[in-house]
Design a protein around this motif. Structure first.
Motif, mmCIF file in Angstrom:
data_model
loop_
_atom_site.group_PDB
_atom_site.id
_atom_site.type_symbol
_atom_site.label_atom_id
_atom_site.label_comp_id
_atom_site.label_asym_id
_atom_site.label_seq_id
_atom_site.Cartn_x
_atom_site.Cartn_y
_atom_site.Cartn_z
ATOM 1 N N GLU A 88 0.594 9.216 -8.876
ATOM 2 C CA GLU A 88 0.765 7.788 -8.647
ATOM 3 C C GLU A 88 2.174 7.496 -8.136
ATOM 4 O O GLU A 88 3.162 7.894 -8.748
ATOM 5 C CB GLU A 88 0.504 7.021 -9.944
ATOM 6 N N PRO A 89 2.304 6.799 -7.006
ATOM 7 C CA PRO A 89 3.621 6.570 -6.392
ATOM 8 C C PRO A 89 4.467 5.561 -7.164
ATOM 9 O O PRO A 89 3.958 4.575 -7.696
ATOM 10 C CB PRO A 89 3.268 6.038 -5.001
ATOM 11 N N LEU A 90 5.776 5.819 -7.174
ATOM 12 C CA LEU A 90 6.707 4.972 -7.917
ATOM 13 C C LEU A 90 7.894 4.532 -7.056
ATOM 14 O O LEU A 90 8.878 4.036 -7.586
ATOM 15 C CB LEU A 90 7.234 5.725 -9.153
ATOM 16 N N TYR A 91 7.821 4.706 -5.745
ATOM 17 C CA TYR A 91 8.996 4.506 -4.913
ATOM 18 C C TYR A 91 9.173 3.081 -4.383
ATOM 19 O O TYR A 91 10.203 2.770 -3.768
ATOM 20 C CB TYR A 91 8.985 5.488 -3.733
ATOM 21 N N LEU A 92 8.198 2.209 -4.594
ATOM 22 C CA LEU A 92 8.287 0.848 -4.069
ATOM 23 C C LEU A 92 8.999 -0.080 -5.047
ATOM 24 O O LEU A 92 9.016 0.154 -6.259
ATOM 25 C CB LEU A 92 6.883 0.311 -3.770
ATOM 26 N N ALA A 93 9.550 -1.170 -4.518
ATOM 27 C CA ALA A 93 10.302 -2.112 -5.358
ATOM 28 C C ALA A 93 9.387 -3.014 -6.179
ATOM 29 O O ALA A 93 9.827 -3.598 -7.172
ATOM 30 C CB ALA A 93 11.212 -2.972 -4.477
ATOM 31 N N ARG A 94 8.132 -3.117 -5.759
ATOM 32 C CA ARG A 94 7.156 -3.942 -6.474
ATOM 33 C C ARG A 94 5.877 -3.132 -6.691
ATOM 34 O O ARG A 94 5.649 -2.139 -6.015
ATOM 35 C CB ARG A 94 6.826 -5.213 -5.664
ATOM 36 N N PRO A 95 5.022 -3.553 -7.628
ATOM 37 C CA PRO A 95 3.768 -2.813 -7.858
ATOM 38 C C PRO A 95 2.901 -2.790 -6.601
ATOM 39 O O PRO A 95 2.812 -3.770 -5.863
ATOM 40 C CB PRO A 95 3.099 -3.620 -8.982
ATOM 41 N N TRP A 96 2.279 -1.647 -6.369
ATOM 42 C CA TRP A 96 1.409 -1.510 -5.209
ATOM 43 C C TRP A 96 0.027 -2.105 -5.487
ATOM 44 O O TRP A 96 -0.437 -2.104 -6.619
ATOM 45 C CB TRP A 96 1.270 -0.061 -4.778
ATOM 46 N N TRP A 119 0.880 -1.162 0.000
ATOM 47 C CA TRP A 119 0.000 0.000 0.000
ATOM 48 C C TRP A 119 0.922 1.217 0.000
ATOM 49 O O TRP A 119 1.657 1.449 0.966
ATOM 50 C CB TRP A 119 -0.871 -0.048 1.242
ATOM 51 N N ALA A 120 0.907 1.990 -1.069
ATOM 52 C CA ALA A 120 1.764 3.159 -1.212
ATOM 53 C C ALA A 120 1.006 4.427 -0.858
ATOM 54 O O ALA A 120 -0.227 4.460 -0.912
ATOM 55 C CB ALA A 120 2.302 3.253 -2.641
ATOM 56 N N THR A 121 1.748 5.487 -0.519
ATOM 57 C CA THR A 121 1.125 6.754 -0.129
ATOM 58 C C THR A 121 1.788 7.909 -0.868
ATOM 59 O O THR A 121 3.006 8.075 -0.796
ATOM 60 C CB THR A 121 1.249 6.991 1.391
ATOM 61 N N GLN A 122 0.986 8.668 -1.601
ATOM 62 C CA GLN A 122 1.463 9.897 -2.235
ATOM 63 C C GLN A 122 0.280 10.702 -2.743
ATOM 64 O O GLN A 122 -0.532 10.193 -3.512
ATOM 65 C CB GLN A 122 2.415 9.584 -3.397
ATOM 66 N N ASP A 123 0.186 11.948 -2.316
ATOM 67 C CA ASP A 123 -0.930 12.794 -2.729
ATOM 68 C C ASP A 123 -0.888 13.099 -4.219
ATOM 69 O O ASP A 123 0.144 13.551 -4.736
ATOM 70 C CB ASP A 123 -0.921 14.104 -1.942
#
Length: 224
Positions: free
Chosen positions: A191-199, A184-188
């Motif tokens: 679309e968030p891109l900071y995780l190593a795998r798809p959210w 579960w990614a967080t970004q206002d």
């Protein structure tokens, strides 16, 4: 005088533009065509919620924080949970993980305060830095603590948990590539891109205003 009036006109125009922009931002949510399943997460900081009204405003599901700072029960968890069931909204539980509490103590708190709900969505462990906890363990220690917590709590809930990871936490500890759980990614707004795998889930706004809630809500979408 003409210059003064012109300055006032410009200031008024800028003020109106700012008000319009703020209204747009607080009303914004991702397209339901692209993300048909959308909902909110709440805690005692959100305040009371009229869940029937929230459901009418497009809340398909809701997550209620159950544990704060690792071991303390959220003041509104029980009332939120009961009201969600009465409103017929799909519901899940969030545990706010603490770097200042042991995995064992946090798992004990979860099991004590959160019964096993057969109708619940997969539970969530929230990984973020807390102003009330200055401790920063080494990465190996943290990952071991998360795994120990998950082992106990998942045995209790009967299903894998989601990892809700903030960008600063991920940058320091790189959890998403090391712990194989849905993310579960967080970004206002973007679309968030900071995780190593798809959210699997995205917290797209922390300032959305909806009828039925006096304070801003965290608005979330599920990946299609």
């Amino acid at each position: 005088m003409r210059v003064f009036k012109a300055v006032l006109a410009i200031a008024a125009a800028l003020c109106l533009a700012g008000v319009a922009g703020w209204h747009y931002a607080t009303d914004w949510r991702p397209s339901t065509g692209e993300y048909p399943i959308q909902g909110i997460d709440v805690s005692e900081e959100t305040g009371p919620v009229d869940w029937l009204t929230a459901r009418a405003r497009g809340v398909d599901f809701a997550y209620a924080r159950a544990i704060r700072a690792g071991t303390r029960r959220d003041r509104l968890f029980q009332s939120n949970w009961a009201a969600l069931g009465e409103a017929g909204i799909r519901r899940g539980v969030i545990h706010q993980f603490s770097l200042c509490r042991s995995a064992e103590a946090q798992a004990d708190a979860f099991i004590t305060f959160v019964p096993r709900f057969l109708d619940a969505l997969p539970a969530v462990v929230e990984l973020d830095f807390d102003e009330g906890c200055a401790r920063r363990p080494e990465r190996a220690e943290l990952l071991g603590s998360i795994q120990a917590f998950l082992k106990v709590v998942e045995h209790h809930t009967g299903s894998p948990m989601l990892l809700k990871i903030s960008e600063p936490f991920e940058k320091q500890y790189q959890v998403s590539g090391a712990v194989a759980r849905p993310l579960w990614a967080t970004q206002d707004f973007f679309e968030p891109l900071y995780l190593a795998r798809p959210w699997r889930m995205w917290q797209a706004s922390t300032i959305r205003r909806i009828d039925g809630v006096d304070r801003p809500v965290h608005w979330n979408v599920v990946a299609p």
